[in-house]
Design an enzyme around this catalytic site. Structure first.
Site, PDB file in Angstrom:
ATOM      1  N   THR A 286      -3.207   6.158 -21.952  1.00 13.21           N
ATOM      2  CA  THR A 286      -3.026   4.630 -21.482  1.00 13.21           C
ATOM      3  C   THR A 286      -1.667   4.248 -21.647  1.00 13.21           C
ATOM      4  OG1 THR A 286      -4.195   3.823 -23.538  1.00 13.21           O
ATOM      5  CG2 THR A 286      -5.623   4.092 -21.701  1.00 13.21           C
TER       6      THR A 286
ATOM      7  N   TYR B 135       0.915  -1.047   0.098  1.00 16.55           N
ATOM      8  CA  TYR B 135       0.147   0.035   0.047  1.00 16.55           C
ATOM      9  C   TYR B 135       0.908   1.358   0.087  1.00 16.55           C
ATOM     10  CZ  TYR B 135      -4.910  -0.493   0.413  1.00 16.55           C
ATOM     11  OH  TYR B 135      -6.303  -0.908  -0.127  1.00 16.55           O
TER      12      TYR B 135
ATOM     13  N   LYS C 134      -1.579   0.520 -25.104  1.00 13.68           N
ATOM     14  CA  LYS C 134      -1.923   0.255 -26.490  1.00 13.68           C
ATOM     15  C   LYS C 134      -0.695   0.447 -27.540  1.00 13.68           C
ATOM     16  CE  LYS C 134      -6.620   2.095 -25.799  1.00 13.68           C
ATOM     17  NZ  LYS C 134      -6.809   2.930 -24.639  1.00 13.68           N
TER      18      LYS C 134
ATOM     19  N   GLU D  34      -0.555   4.949  -0.333  1.00 18.24           N
ATOM     20  CA  GLU D  34      -1.216   6.002  -0.725  1.00 18.24           C
ATOM     21  C   GLU D  34      -0.435   7.341  -0.570  1.00 18.24           C
ATOM     22  OE1 GLU D  34      -4.416   4.879   1.906  1.00 18.24           O
ATOM     23  OE2 GLU D  34      -5.757   4.387   0.409  1.00 18.24           O
TER      24      GLU D  34
ATOM     25  N   ARG E  89      -1.611  -2.700 -18.477  1.00 14.50           N
ATOM     26  CA  ARG E  89      -2.952  -1.859 -18.550  1.00 14.50           C
ATOM     27  C   ARG E  89      -2.930  -0.772 -17.499  1.00 14.50           C
ATOM     28  NH1 ARG E  89      -7.044  -3.160 -21.345  1.00 14.50           N
ATOM     29  NH2 ARG E  89      -5.774  -4.459 -22.450  1.00 14.50           N
TER      30      ARG E  89
ATOM     31  N   ASP F 279      -5.816  13.598 -25.253  1.00  8.11           N
ATOM     32  CA  ASP F 279      -5.775  12.109 -24.906  1.00  8.11           C
ATOM     33  C   ASP F 279      -5.125  11.407 -25.881  1.00  8.11           C
ATOM     34  OD1 ASP F 279      -6.452   9.662 -24.393  1.00  8.11           O
ATOM     35  OD2 ASP F 279      -8.537  10.059 -23.901  1.00  8.11           O
TER      36      ASP F 279
HETATM   37  N1  DSN Z   1     -11.518   0.746 -25.216  1.00 12.15           N
HETATM   38  C1  DSN Z   1     -10.392   1.340 -25.774  1.00 12.15           C
HETATM   39  C2  DSN Z   1     -10.160   1.194 -27.403  1.00 12.15           C
HETATM   40  O1  DSN Z   1     -10.572  -0.065 -27.580  1.00 12.15           O
HETATM   41  O2  DSN Z   1      -9.747   2.200 -27.865  1.00 12.15           O
HETATM   42  C3  DSN Z   1     -10.443   2.813 -25.574  1.00 12.15           C
HETATM   43  O3  DSN Z   1     -10.450   2.924 -24.253  1.00 12.15           O
END
Ligand code: DSN
Length: 412
Positions: free
Chosen positions: A224, A53, A227, A55, A233, A198
Site C-alpha cells: 500500500t 478516464y 502506511k 483505461e 491511500r 507484501d
Molecule cells: N487494514 C490494514 C492494517 O491496519 O494493517 C491492513 O490492510
C-alpha cells in the site's frame, strides 16, 4: 485547510472534514497502518486529474486525451522501480488487497495452494483468510509465529514441503520483527513456489533503508502507499520483468477498470518524497520511536508480543490483566490516543474482542514526536489501562496527551 467552495456547496461535508482535521490535530495517532500525508500529496489527489478516464497503460490507452496522465503515471512507475530496486511497477491497484488479488489472478487457478501467514498471528485478510477471496477461492495453508512472536522458518519450510504451494506469501499487518526475505526465497525455491512479499506495512522502512529489501528475493512485491510510505491511500505491484505483461493484464482488464489518476499523481509525489535524505531520517526515527514506546511500556509493567520491536509497531498483550483489547482501545480513545484492538497469537478472545492492542509509531513520527514523547505516551497508555475505571485519572491523562499534540502541531 481551505474548503472555500465545498463550504458553499455542501456545508455538512465541510463541517465533518473540519471536525476530522481537529480530531487528527488533537489526538495521538497510534494506528500502525496510518500516517499523515503531505499537503503536496493531498493537492495532487484533490486535483483535476480526478476527471480523467485512462483505461490501459501509459501510451496505450483506450481513451484519448491522456497525454498528461501518461507522463504522471510513468513518473510514478519509474520512481517506484528506482526506490524499491524492482524491474517493473504497476501503480494502478486501488488498494493493497487489490494488488494481492491481481498477483493471485496472474499466478493461480482457483483451488491452487497458497501458503501465507495466519491473520490472527499477524497476517492479512488477503493472505488467505477464510472470509476473504483468497481463502474462499484458493486452498490456503497458514504459518504463524512462535511463543517469541517470531516466524519459525523451519516450520514454514516444513509446511511448504508438506503442502507444495504454488505461491508463498511473506509480509504481515501485525509483525514486529525483521522479515528474512532471503530465507523465504530459499524456502520457495526448495518447493518450486513463487514468492510474494507484501511490504504494505514496512514499505517506508524499506525505502528509508531501515528494513532489508525484498528486491532480488521476491518475484512479486506488493504494497500500500499510505502506511509507513506516507502517500495517498492506494496500492502498487512490483515484479520481475518476465512477469510484467501478465501482472499488468491482471490489474487491467483483469481486476480493475479505469485507474485513479489523481491518486496515482499522489503516489508519484509520495515516492519522490520517500527518495529524499530527510525521509531516510524519518524512517530511522520511526524505528527509534517505536523502540522507545516499547521500552516505556515494558518499564511501566506492560507485556508486548515478542518483547522489543524491530520495526514500527508492536502489540500490547493484555492477557492476564482481565481486560480486553476492545475495551482498552476505547479507554485509550477517551485519553486521546487512537489505536486498534488486535488479536495476539493464540488469543482466547474473539477477533471482535481480542486480548491485544496494536500500536505504531509512523504517524506520530511525522508530527515530530521523539523518544522522550514516546516515553510519555507509554506512561499515558499504561496508566489508562491500569486505571480504566477512574475518571479523574483518565481526565488527567487526556490533558497530557493534548499537551503532546500541542507540542507537535499538525497541518498548521
Ligand atoms: N487494514 C490494514 C492494517 O491496519 O494493517 C491492513 O490492510
Amino acid at each position: 485547510m481551505d474548503l472555500e467552495n465545498l463550504r458553499k456547496t455542501d456545508s455538512a461535508v465541510a463541517n465533518y472534514i473540519d471536525l476530522e482535521l481537529k480530531r487528527q490535530q488533537t489526538t495521538i495517532e497510534l494506528i500502525a497502518s496510518e500516517n499523515f500525508t503531505s499537503k503536496a500529496v493531498m493537492e495532487a489527489c484533490g486535483s483535476v486529474l480526478t476527471n480523467k478516464y485512462a483505461e490501459g497503460k501509459p501510451y496505450k490507452r483506450f481513451y484519448n486525451g491522456c497525454g498528461n496522465v501518461d507522463k504522471i503515471e510513468e513518473l510514478a512507475q519509474e520512481r517506484a522501480k528506482k526506490l524499491f530496486g524492482m524491474n517493473h511497477a504497476n501503480v494502478q491497484p486501488h488498494s493493497g488487497a487489490q494488488a494481492n488479488m491481481a498477483v493471485f489472478m496472474y499466478l493461480l487457478k482457483p483451488g491452487d495452494t497458497v501458503l501465507g501467514m495466519d491473520l490472527s498471528n499477524g497476517g492479512h485478510l488477503s493472505h488467505g483468510s477464510p472470509v476473504n477471496f483468497s481463502g474462499i477461492y484458493f486452498n490456503v495453508k497458514s504459518y504463524g509465529v512462535n511463543d517469541n512472536g517470531e516466524i519459525d522458518y523451519e516450520d514454514v519450510l516444513a509446511k511448504a514441503k508438506e503442502y507444495q504451494p504454488k505461491l508463498i506469501i511473506c509480509g504481515a499487518s501485525n509483525y514486529s520483527k525483521i522479515i528474512d526475505f532471503k530465507r523465504f526465497r530459499e524456502i520457495a525455491d526448495e518447493v518450486g513456489a513463487y514468492l510474494l512479499a507484501d511490504i504494505a506495512h514496512i514499505a517506508g522502512l524499506v525505502a528509508g533503508g531501515v528494513h532489508p529489501s525484498p528486491a532480488g528475493y521476491a518475484q512479486f512485491v506488493t504494497t500500500t502507499t499510505h502506511k509507513t510510505l506516507r502517500g495517498p491511500r492506494g496500492g502498487i505491484i512490483m515484479c520481475d520483468a518476465e512477469h510484467a505483461a501478465g501482472i499488468d493484464k491482471a490489474v487491467f482488464p483483469g481486476m480493475q477498470g479505469g485507474p485513479l489518476e489523481h491518486i496515482i499523481a499522489g503516489k508519484a509525489v509520495a515516492l519522490l518524497e520517500a527518495s529524499s535524505e530527510s525521509f531516510k531520517e524519518y524512517a530511522r526515527q520511526i524505528v527509534m520511536n517505536a523502540k522507545a514506546l516499547a521500552q516505556g511500556l515494558l518499564d511501566n509493567g506492560m507485556n508486548i508480543v515478542g518483547g522489543m520491536t524491530e520495526n514500527h509497531l508492536m502489540t500490547l498483550d493484555l492477557r492476564g490483566t482481565g481486560k480486553t483489547g476492545k475495551d482498552m482501545a476505547n479507554v485509550l480513545e477517551m485519553v486521546g490516543i487512537t489505536a486498534n484492538k488486535n488479536t495476539v497469537p493464540n488469543d482466547p478472545q474473539s477477533p471482535f474482542v481480542t486480548s491485544g492492542i496494536r500500536l505504531g509509531a509512523a504517524a506520530v513520527t511525522t508530527r515530530g514526536f521523539k523518544e522522550e514523547d514516546m516515553k510519555e505516551i507509554a506512561f499515558i497508555i499504561a496508566n489508562a489501562i491500569k486505571n480504566s475505571e477512574d475518571e479523574a485519572v483518565l481526565k488527567s491523562l487526556r490533558a497530557k496527551s493534548l499537551a503532546l499534540c500541542e507540542k507537535h502541531p499538525l497541518y498548521d
